[in-house]
Scaffold this motif. Structure first.
Motif, PDB file in Angstrom:
ATOM      1  N   SER A 559      27.441 -28.230   7.171  1.00 16.63           N
ATOM      2  CA  SER A 559      28.827 -28.979   7.340  1.00 16.63           C
ATOM      3  C   SER A 559      28.608 -30.480   6.847  1.00 16.63           C
ATOM      4  N   ARG A 633      32.183 -21.347  18.272  1.00 15.79           N
ATOM      5  CA  ARG A 633      33.284 -21.248  16.970  1.00 15.79           C
ATOM      6  C   ARG A 633      33.096 -20.109  16.151  1.00 15.79           C
ATOM      7  N   SER A 638      38.874 -21.121  19.179  1.00 13.77           N
ATOM      8  CA  SER A 638      39.292 -22.440  18.442  1.00 13.77           C
ATOM      9  C   SER A 638      38.272 -23.413  18.668  1.00 13.77           C
ATOM     10  N   THR A 639      38.373 -24.203  17.463  1.00 10.22           N
ATOM     11  CA  THR A 639      37.487 -25.495  17.554  1.00 10.22           C
ATOM     12  C   THR A 639      37.562 -26.303  19.063  1.00 10.22           C
ATOM     13  N   GLU A 708      39.287 -28.442  12.244  1.00 11.16           N
ATOM     14  CA  GLU A 708      38.418 -27.330  11.444  1.00 11.16           C
ATOM     15  C   GLU A 708      37.770 -28.149  10.307  1.00 11.16           C
ATOM     16  N   ARG A 709      38.156 -29.529  10.091  1.00  4.61           N
ATOM     17  CA  ARG A 709      37.463 -30.306   8.955  1.00  4.61           C
ATOM     18  C   ARG A 709      35.970 -30.701   9.637  1.00  4.61           C
ATOM     19  N   TRP A 711      33.593 -28.164  10.092  1.00  3.43           N
ATOM     20  CA  TRP A 711      32.844 -27.275   9.248  1.00  3.43           C
ATOM     21  C   TRP A 711      33.157 -27.211   7.739  1.00  3.43           C
ATOM     22  N   TYR A 712      33.510 -28.576   7.512  1.00  5.56           N
ATOM     23  CA  TYR A 712      34.043 -28.819   5.873  1.00  5.56           C
ATOM     24  C   TYR A 712      32.411 -28.694   4.999  1.00  5.56           C
TER      25      TYR A 712
END
Length: 747
Positions: A559, A633, A638-639, A708-709, A711-712
């Motif tokens: 990430s 996760r 959910s995050t 969710e970002r 885990w980008y």
């Protein structure tokens, strides 16, 4: 049948599984390793950093000339004879009688040589009220402190006979003895206190003696093994007592932390109803993996010290790196074996009045805090960042300096007052600059003329008020020129005088003779060269630690967001620690609360040392907490729920680990030396901030904002090595411990 398709991934998981299945072998291998390391280290002996290798530049060149010439410089001592009133002068009979008695008394001890009278050497102050009797200690300089006591007693007897005068001894040997008497036991007590303090906190954390002893036993055996390895490695990279103390600090901190992480996760899984084997496999795959990632990151941070070019820092970095690596290996190998052997007996030795600390219990306090943080993440990010920046703000005005004797010790040592009196009467005389002159023929007329011109110009230039002394070793073609610097114990002013000697006086005199080398050394020169080299190493060390830590976070969590936030949060933590240091020790704000005082500066070596140590240790908590969040996760939460679960379930172990670290570091904050106070308070404050504000508030708030970002990972980075563990506890529980073919080796 379902188990046949399950695969256990990860080096830590495989190591833990093997150790649990071959527990006696794992324990035996560890014991043999520790004993063998200690035995080989003892047989090899430890090689310490030599003076000639301490620094680069002129200080190194001078030490090398002395070493190559085979000149053993003795420990020089001086006796200050000073009038207590404004009327007595060095020319008075009473004063002369006192000087004669001092010369006779120190000579009669048989421990000294080359005793000189101030009437012969002209070491009489300009006002005529002070004089110096000078002599050298017999024997090696580094052990002179052990032989100086009879001389000190002889001087004390002369003082009794001349009450109207002040008669006091000062020098390398007497200072070393007073320092050792006052603080030698202090250091040992601090080091020995670390173990019982850690054990006491662990007893409270676990409520059972056996469970509390395991982390301490792992840390202590890791330290013992590393001490042996230091002896072996020292033949390639010399070590030091300072490196040994830092190794003990770091080893106790990470050794206890790693074991704590592992043990608490194993107990949590057992509390959740897992059988002993399954709980151990899950702990190995999750906490074990976090330990490996954290350990490698800490090792990389410690390796940053190797880029300073300073022998002392290189020794500290290598020693710290080794103890972290040993503790990490022990945590993922021998610890699972011990837990498998002990089973339920790990709960033996229940402490009365302490309820059992359940491994999986969620902290009520942090649950309440997290509820507010996750409900209003923007507010908490703004408040937390604002508070940390406000705390860090004083660091913008940080002034670094080598601490003078009175700054370091205050009035706690009588010799500090003597040091100040000598410097007032003979500015720079207690620690003169030393010019080491090497020539093809030191007695050649042109060399002797250049020496005479140097001596005259050193005074006329304003760099020194004299007297400038020259000692020649004709057989070795070396001469020493001793130049008391204007500025004395004020390193800023004395540094300006040093620059004048190096840049103006030397080129115009000794620099005009071909084949003459004349590096300038001494305390002021050493401090100046150390600062120059340290400043030059800041950027490469900073870049190395930050870049490699970023890359490790990137491949460990796959990430980009997690990697960036890891670095930013750690920098905030370090910045806050710097701010506290400057506020307390430079400006004196609240200094009395920690038994310190504002000395106007931070000791030169500390900022870089703290950066490396704190950046490494901060990753312990970060990796542990983020690993737990990511694990939740991947299990489908959910995050936001994953953040809640990850933080509150790790809060207990992070708190326990932080309390141990803070307590161990705070012990060094109780020492009388200001530099040790600065180190202890800086480390303790940073760990406390990191475990509370950073990991408990700012990290979850930032992750909640990112969603969710978190885990980008850009597509172009998908080719990076996959070092994640990615398995849920259910998958680990289902994995067959006997299956090894086709296993994928990760971390």
């Amino acid at each position: 049948m379902g188990n046949q398709g399950a695969r256990v991934r990860g080096l830590a998981a495989r190591a833990g599984g093997w150790s649990a299945r071959h527990r006696w072998a794992a324990v035996g291998i560890w014991v043999v390793f520790v004993v063998l390391a200690m035995g080989l280290g003892s047989a090899a002996g430890r090689v310490d950093v030599k003076d000639s290798d301490q620094l680069k530049g002129e200080t190194h060149t001078a030490a090398k000339i002395i070493e190559d010439a085979g000149i053993e410089q003795p420990a020089s001592e001086s006796v200050l004879v000073q009038a207590r009133n404004g009327t007595t002068r060095a020319t008075d009979p009473e004063f002369r009688a006192a000087v004669t008695d001092v010369v006779a008394a120190v000579g009669a001890t048989g421990r000294v040589t080359d005793v000189t009278s101030p009437y012969d050497t002209r070491t009489i102050s300009k006002d005529g009220r002070s004089a110096l009797v000078q002599f050298d200690m017999r024997g090696a300089a580094d052990t002179a402190g052990e032989r100086v006591e009879p001389v000190l007693k002889a001087v004390a007897r002369v003082q009794k006979d001349h009450g109207s005068l002040r008669i006091e001894e000062i020098g390398g040997a007497s200072m070393r003895k007073q320092y050792s008497d006052a603080f030698g036991d202090d250091f040992q007590q601090a080091e020995y206190s670390a173990v019982p303090v850690a054990l006491g906190i662990l007893l409270i954390a676990f409520g059972a003696l056996v469970a509390a002893l395991l982390p301490v036993a792992l840390a202590v055996t890791a330290i013992m093994a590393t001490m042996g390895l230091m002896g072996i490695v020292s033949h390639l990279q010399p070590m030091s007592d300072t490196a040994n103390s830092v190794m003990l600090l770091v080893g106790m901190a990470v050794g206890v932390d790693y074991c704590l992480f592992y043990l608490r996760r194993e107990r949590e899984e057992r509390d959740a109803g897992r059988d002993a084997g399954t709980a151990l496999r899950i702990a190995a795959a999750t906490s074990g993996r976090a330990i490996v990632v954290s350990g490698v990151t800490v090792c990389v941070a410690m390796a940053g010290m190797l880029f300073t070019g300073l022998a002392e820092f290189e020794a500290m970095g290598l020693a710290s790196l080794m103890v972290v690596a040993v503790a990490m290996v022990g945590s993922v190998t021998v610890l699972p074996a011990l837990l498998s052997l002990l089973g339920e007996r790990v709960e033996k030795g229940r402490v009365p009045f302490l309820r059992r600390r359940r491994g999986g219990g969620e902290s009520r306090f942090w649950t309440t805090v997290l509820r507010g943080v996750l409900a209003r993440p923007v507010v908490f990010v703004v408040v937390a960042v604002g508070a940390l920046l406000a705390v860090a703000a004083p660091a913008l005005g940080m002034k670094t300096s080598q601490l003078t004797l009175d700054q370091e010790f205050g009035d706690s040592l009588p010799i500090v007052q003597t040091y100040n009196r000598v410097n007032d009467a003979f500015p720079g005389g207690s620690e003169p600059a030393q010019v080491v002159v090497k020539a093809g023929d030191i007695e050649a007329p042109e060399v002797q003329q250049a020496l005479a011109r140097f001596k005259e110009r050193a005074v006329s230039s304003g760099a020194s008020r004299g007297p400038v002394d020259i000692r020649t070793y004709a057989a070795r073609n070396v001469a020493f020129v001793y130049v008391p610097l204007v500025g004395g114990s004020d390193f800023d002013k004395a540094g300006a005088s040093l620059e004048k000697l190096r840049d103006e006086v030397r080129p115009a005199t000794l620099g005009t003779v071909d084949g003459v080398s004349a590096p300038i050394t001494g305390q002021v020169a050493g401090s100046h060269d150390f600062n120059e080299q340290l400043v030059g190493s800041v950027v490469p060390v900073f870049a190395f630690v930050v870049v490699f830590a970023f890359l490790l976070m990137l491949v460990s969590f796959r990430s980009l967001t997690v990697a960036i936030t890891s670095i930013v949060l750690n920098l905030l933590s370090v910045g806050a620690a710097y701010g506290i240091l400057v506020a307390v020790f430079q400006h004196g704000w609240g200094a009395s609360l920690v038994g310190a005082e504002g000395v106007g500066a931070i000791v030169t070596w500390l900022p870089l040392f703290l950066f490396v140590i704190l950046f490494g240790l901060s990753m312990d908590y970060h990796v542990f907490v983020v690993s737990r969040i990511r694990e939740a996760r991947l299990r489908g939460r959910s995050t936001k729920d994953a953040i809640q679960h990850g933080v509150v379930t790790t809060a207990g172990v992070v708190t326990s680990a932080a309390v141990i670290m803070v307590a161990v570091f705070a012990i060094f904050g109780t020492l009388s030396m200001q530099s040790m106070k600065q180190m202890g308070v800086g480390l303790a404050a940073a760990v406390l901030i990191d475990a509370t504000v950073i990991r408990g508030v700012l990290l979850p708030a930032v992750m909640a904002l990112l969603g969710e970002r978190n885990w980008y990972l850009p597509k172009w980075l998908h080719r990076l090595p996959d070092l994640t563990h990615d398995e849920a506890p259910e998958a680990v529980a289902a994995a067959s411990p006997a299956r090894t073919e086709g296993e994928r080796l990760g971390v």
